[in-house]
Each structure stands twice: as structure tokens, then as C-alpha cells.
Design a protein around this motif. Sequence first.
Motif, mmCIF file in Angstrom:
data_model
loop_
_atom_site.group_PDB
_atom_site.id
_atom_site.type_symbol
_atom_site.label_atom_id
_atom_site.label_comp_id
_atom_site.label_asym_id
_atom_site.label_seq_id
_atom_site.Cartn_x
_atom_site.Cartn_y
_atom_site.Cartn_z
ATOM 1 N N GLN A 41 0.822 -1.207 0.000
ATOM 2 C CA GLN A 41 0.000 0.000 0.000
ATOM 3 C C GLN A 41 0.860 1.263 0.000
ATOM 4 N N ILE A 42 1.920 1.251 0.797
ATOM 5 C CA ILE A 42 2.784 2.429 0.899
ATOM 6 C C ILE A 42 3.429 2.744 -0.442
ATOM 7 N N PHE A 43 4.003 1.725 -1.080
ATOM 8 C CA PHE A 43 4.748 1.988 -2.314
ATOM 9 C C PHE A 43 3.898 1.951 -3.579
ATOM 10 N N SER A 44 2.605 1.685 -3.434
ATOM 11 C CA SER A 44 1.743 1.779 -4.613
ATOM 12 C C SER A 44 0.861 3.031 -4.555
ATOM 13 N N ALA A 45 1.066 3.863 -3.543
ATOM 14 C CA ALA A 45 0.305 5.120 -3.450
ATOM 15 C C ALA A 45 0.606 5.979 -4.671
ATOM 16 N N ASP A 46 -0.442 6.558 -5.246
ATOM 17 C CA ASP A 46 -0.315 7.351 -6.471
ATOM 18 C C ASP A 46 0.000 8.819 -6.228
ATOM 19 N N ASP A 47 -0.304 9.302 -5.028
ATOM 20 C CA ASP A 47 -0.098 10.719 -4.757
ATOM 21 C C ASP A 47 0.149 10.951 -3.275
ATOM 22 N N PHE A 48 0.531 12.176 -2.955
ATOM 23 C CA PHE A 48 0.884 12.526 -1.589
ATOM 24 C C PHE A 48 -0.318 12.461 -0.649
ATOM 25 N N GLU A 49 -1.488 12.814 -1.156
ATOM 26 C CA GLU A 49 -2.685 12.793 -0.319
ATOM 27 C C GLU A 49 -3.028 11.376 0.127
ATOM 28 N N SER A 50 -3.026 10.431 -0.805
ATOM 29 C CA SER A 50 -3.354 9.051 -0.432
ATOM 30 C C SER A 50 -2.279 8.464 0.491
ATOM 31 N N LEU A 51 -1.032 8.871 0.300
ATOM 32 C CA LEU A 51 0.035 8.419 1.187
ATOM 33 C C LEU A 51 -0.173 8.971 2.607
ATOM 34 N N GLY A 52 -0.556 10.248 2.692
ATOM 35 C CA GLY A 52 -0.844 10.855 3.993
ATOM 36 C C GLY A 52 -2.032 10.206 4.683
ATOM 37 N N ASN A 53 -3.074 9.898 3.900
ATOM 38 C CA ASN A 53 -4.243 9.222 4.458
ATOM 39 C C ASN A 53 -3.889 7.843 4.994
ATOM 40 N N LEU A 54 -3.039 7.128 4.257
ATOM 41 C CA LEU A 54 -2.603 5.802 4.699
ATOM 42 C C LEU A 54 -1.787 5.910 5.990
ATOM 43 N N GLN A 55 -0.914 6.898 6.058
ATOM 44 C CA GLN A 55 -0.107 7.097 7.255
ATOM 45 C C GLN A 55 -1.011 7.375 8.465
ATOM 46 N N LYS A 56 -2.017 8.201 8.276
ATOM 47 C CA LYS A 56 -2.961 8.516 9.351
ATOM 48 C C LYS A 56 -3.730 7.266 9.764
ATOM 49 N N LYS A 57 -4.154 6.479 8.785
ATOM 50 C CA LYS A 57 -4.903 5.244 9.054
ATOM 51 C C LYS A 57 -4.058 4.271 9.883
ATOM 52 N N ILE A 58 -2.805 4.124 9.527
ATOM 53 C CA ILE A 58 -1.918 3.213 10.269
ATOM 54 C C ILE A 58 -1.697 3.734 11.692
ATOM 55 N N ARG A 59 -1.496 5.040 11.817
ATOM 56 C CA ARG A 59 -1.306 5.648 13.143
ATOM 57 C C ARG A 59 -2.555 5.431 14.003
ATOM 58 N N ASP A 60 -3.735 5.617 13.414
ATOM 59 C CA ASP A 60 -4.986 5.428 14.154
ATOM 60 C C ASP A 60 -5.162 3.970 14.583
ATOM 61 N N GLN A 61 -4.747 3.052 13.730
ATOM 62 C CA GLN A 61 -4.951 1.628 13.998
ATOM 63 C C GLN A 61 -3.896 1.052 14.940
ATOM 64 N N TYR A 62 -2.620 1.467 14.786
ATOM 65 C CA TYR A 62 -1.530 0.830 15.527
ATOM 66 C C TYR A 62 -0.853 1.742 16.555
ATOM 67 N N GLY A 63 -1.061 3.042 16.477
ATOM 68 C CA GLY A 63 -0.411 3.974 17.394
ATOM 69 C C GLY A 63 0.719 4.725 16.714
#
Length: 181
Positions: A61-83
Motif C-alpha cells: 500500500q505504501i509503495f503503490s500510493a499514487d499521490d501525496f494525499e493518499s500516502l498521507g491518508n494511509l499514514q494517518k490510518k496506520i497511526r490510528d490503527q496501531y499507534g
Amino acid sequence: GNINLIGHETYTQLLSETIAELKGDSTFNKTIDVELKLPVEKIIPTDFVVQQKSRLNLYKQIFSADDFESLGNLQKKIRDQYGALPDELTNLFLLARIKLKAQELSCTKVAHSEMGFVELQFKLDPESKSQRKFLQKAQKRTKEYIITEDYRVLISADIGKRSDSKEQIEFLENVLKALHI
């Protein structure tokens, strides 16, 4: 049959490129493979995400992100889920951002050289305004940039003196950010 040989994702990408080419869509951005050779820790620690399948899915998921926004959203999602993200995972996200920026410039390689330079290798793209502006900027700033005949740009930066991998990656991201006009 062909999908099984090359994988669904690759097949879909090739199909999209072919359709855009047949339509004469010159704005379609073919993905540039970027080689990242940087001396940093870049893993998802097993004590952060225990299940191997989940870790592999996150890498994808991290390395298939197409843009900075989706990468930021993924980072937030992981932080919310794992800390809070460990430094190694933060580095992984920074590397993914560097890759996206390099793709915008049609840059095929970002590496740390033994001589203390950050090396950028380009695939010349006459249609890329970003690349053209970057190379023009680099030509004017001869104290900081060296442009070689084989389309490499060497940026004087002693990355080896930085104390930890997070500082090294943040430095490289800032270099690429400053170069992308």
C-alpha cells in the motif's frame, strides 16, 4: 492467461497506458521506476505490526500510493490503527514521498554516493516541464549542483554526517522538495 503471467496490477497499468496512447492522451503519466539507494532503516518492525501478511500488505500500500494525499491518508490510518509510528516506518513513508517526487521529475535513481553526494539520475522527458525547470535551476547553481553528460545531477550533501536515518531521509526529501518547482 496473460493476466496470470504478469499479475493483475501490471496488466491493468499496461492496459491503461495502451488505451491512453491509442487515444493520443499525452497527459497520461506512465509510472517511472525509481531506484532508491539510501543508507537508512526502512522496515515495518515486527513488534509494531505482528502479522507478516499485514506487514506485506502495508508495504504494498505504501509503495503503490499514487499521490501525496493518499500516502498521507494511509499514514494517518496506520497511526490510528496501531499507534505512534516507529522511526523505521516513518522513514518508509518518507522514502515513498521521495519516490513520488522523483517520479514527477522523471528521475530514475536517487542514491547516496561514496563521495558524499546525493545522486539523481534522469530519464530525459522533453514534455516534462518540472524536469526542464529543475535542470535549468541546477545549471544556474553550479556551486551546489553538478550535471554530468549522462544526465546525472550530483548535489553536494554530506549525508553521512547525519546522526540517524530519519534525519537523512528528511534531508533528502527537503532536497527533492526544493528542486521541484
